[in-house]
Design an enzyme around this catalytic site. Structure first.
Site, short mmCIF file in Angstrom:
data_model
loop_
_atom_site.label_atom_id
_atom_site.label_comp_id
_atom_site.label_asym_id
_atom_site.label_seq_id
_atom_site.Cartn_x
_atom_site.Cartn_y
_atom_site.Cartn_z
N HIS A 120 8.57 5.69 11.35
CA HIS A 120 9.21 6.09 10.09
C HIS A 120 10.72 6.21 10.33
O HIS A 120 11.17 6.55 11.41
CB HIS A 120 8.62 7.41 9.60
N CYS A 150 12.51 6.56 -0.18
CA CYS A 150 13.36 6.55 -1.36
C CYS A 150 14.71 7.13 -0.99
O CYS A 150 14.81 8.30 -0.66
CB CYS A 150 12.74 7.36 -2.49
N HIS A 158 4.06 2.48 14.92
CA HIS A 158 4.14 2.75 13.49
C HIS A 158 5.28 3.76 13.32
O HIS A 158 5.12 4.94 13.64
CB HIS A 158 2.80 3.31 13.00
N ARG A 163 0.83 -1.20 0.00
CA ARG A 163 0.00 0.00 0.00
C ARG A 163 0.87 1.26 0.00
O ARG A 163 0.66 2.18 -0.80
CB ARG A 163 -0.95 -0.02 1.22
N ASN A 209 8.55 3.83 5.97
CA ASN A 209 8.39 3.07 7.21
C ASN A 209 9.67 2.31 7.49
O ASN A 209 10.45 2.02 6.60
CB ASN A 209 7.27 2.04 7.05
#
Lengths: 320, 320
Positions: free
Chosen positions: B219, B250, B217, B16, B263
């Site tokens: 990053h 990226c 969650h 996703r 993530n």
């Protein structure tokens, strides 16, 4: 919650590591400018040259020129690497360097033989001779290094008892030569460590030699570098080797070739410490500038993350 | 030494996240093949589609086709993302998905307004309406999510008390609608967390609501991802969102453009857990193959480290 130190010291190895592995050629002027910029960041110790065989490491054929070109800044110790007496003599001739005696051991004889073509007995003799050379030249003893302290590509798992044994052997040599070591450096030479093994090994070493200062030399081969630094901090470790921008590694080797494993990245350590209230003495913004300079010099992106994500202090300043 | 869990669960968000951010276009067939490969790794839950406005997220215009093309494997939960009732209705129509109700809150009203164009009062109404929609469609309530739980690009520091307040607001809504949440997800939406703040926030939430399951969650904006996962593990956290190969980020955005923060990387978590004896249920070698497949599909290198460094089990097998 944990035993984080109030401050740590970082031994910057980026110039020596990076200019050794990069295909280059990197000009002597670029190396000098880069080291001069690093000197302005607040780092206390920078390894700026490698006195090794220029036929084997052509990237450091200009070691003497680099050292003589650097604007030596007060309060910064500039160090060099050598692997034998010939190299040491070159380092002695290079004005301005701080020379520190070190001896080294390896937990894994298989790796030792592969890496240095010596077995354990031969290594012992070499290390003792090394100390005699230090004495002859008035170089104080400083560090005992244990390579492959967390695992080995040629032997696999390294039990904690073997690490203790390797340190014991260093201590024996130090006692025999009356040259006590001040620091034991535990190196994750092949990127096997996890935060858990960092805690186990550091904990065991600390328990056995509570008076010894422990240094961690960590490679980021499998992305565990910063987590391993954190585990070290939680165990009270106050001395880390690292490379600005992760110099010495190359993110592009990737799955398409042999991966090049760099040291854990200095500015990422400095960032983490700053955010957790641990003093490093380093100006993060300046260090990020130098990390970007490293990328311009080598001509490609380098592994460090904070130079991409940016510091939080910069964001904070932009808010208010 | 610490309170590491025996096992953790990973909610894979790579498909996703990745197919949303990649410039692509990525073919529907590639997406399906990738999700099918992920299904064979042992992951229990995979978010495989985003039912959002195709004008805003063209990368997910084929959400229905993807879901209908996937070979749904027994024992794997396939989930989707929606942001409003229109999206939810599309997800309901897509056969084979596991739909779980979630509501969300933000510690920082400045970010909330910027991100969703709602203030706190408006968000409350939207979340309550959301729960009514879940009830109408028989979707069980599952997760309450707190965004910007560790810091905010628009407000800066977020005190722990504010995180607790945000959870309190979620709990109030859950009580008012008689829809208790099973999990509180703490999101480091903008990459501000350090291992220390992870411990502080998770510790405070745990103390206040000992019965609640906490999810992280995270990053990897500033390279703290894996260290933050480790800190979460030390606090006993057993549920993590992540993206295979670090999809969604990226490494090439770099200092030359706006950095894209992905993530934390699934195979790096799986590697660390495996090496520390924490069960994930995931086959690391297969997952590394899928991470390499992700790079082939998007056509460039992706952030994850273990796919570059290789697993240690592979090395171990080569030794003996």
């Amino acid at each position: 919650m944990s035993d984080l130190p109030k401050s740590i010291e970082i031994h910057e190895e980026g110039p020596r590591e990076g200019f050794q592995i990069e295909p280059g050629p990197i000009s002597t002027a670029d190396k000098i400018a880069f080291i001069d910029a690093l000197s302005e960041t607040g780092l206390q110790e920078i390894q700026i040259a490698s006195f090794v065989n220029p036929k084997r490491v052509p990237g450091w054929a200009d070691a003497e020129e680099v050292v003589s070109g650097v604007k030596m800044r007060d309060g910064v110790r500039y160090t060099g690497l050598w692997l034998n007496e010939k190299g040491l003599l070159r380092a002695l001739d290079a004005e301005g360097l701080t020379l520190k005696g070190s001896i080294s051991n390896v937990t894994s004889e298989a790796f030792m033989i592969r890496n240095t073509n010596r077995d354990k007995a031969q290594n012992r003799t070499v290390q003792i001779n090394q100390i005699e050379t230090y004495k002859k030249h008035g170089i104080p003893m400083y560090r005992g290094g244990v390579m492959a302290a967390f695992g080995c590509n040629f032997e696999g798992e390294i039990p904690v008892s073997r690490v203790l044994e390797s340190i014991e052997e260093i201590m024996d040599i130090a006692a025999e030569t009356e040259s006590p070591v001040k620091v034991i450096s535990l190196a994750d030479t092949m990127g096997w460590a996890t935060p858990m093994s960092i805690k186990q090994v550091v904990g065991a070493v600390r328990e056995r030699w509570p008076e010894l200062k422990i240094a961690l030399h960590l490679h980021d081969t499998r992305g565990m570098g910063i987590a391993n630094v954190y585990a070290g901090l939680e165990m009270g470790v106050e001395l880390f080797d690292s490379s600005v921008a992760g110099l010495g590694g190359c993110p592009f080797a990737g799955s398409h070739g042999k991966p090049a494993a760099g040291n854990v990245c200095t500015e990422d350590i400095v960032f983490m410490c700053a955010e957790m209230g641990i003093e490093t003495g380093v100006d993060l913004e300046r260090l990020i500038d130098v990390a970007e300079m490293a990328e311009r010099i080598v001509g490609h992106d380098l592994p460090g993350s904070v130079k991409r994500g940016g510091s939080l202090d910069k964001l904070r300043a932009s808010i208010h």
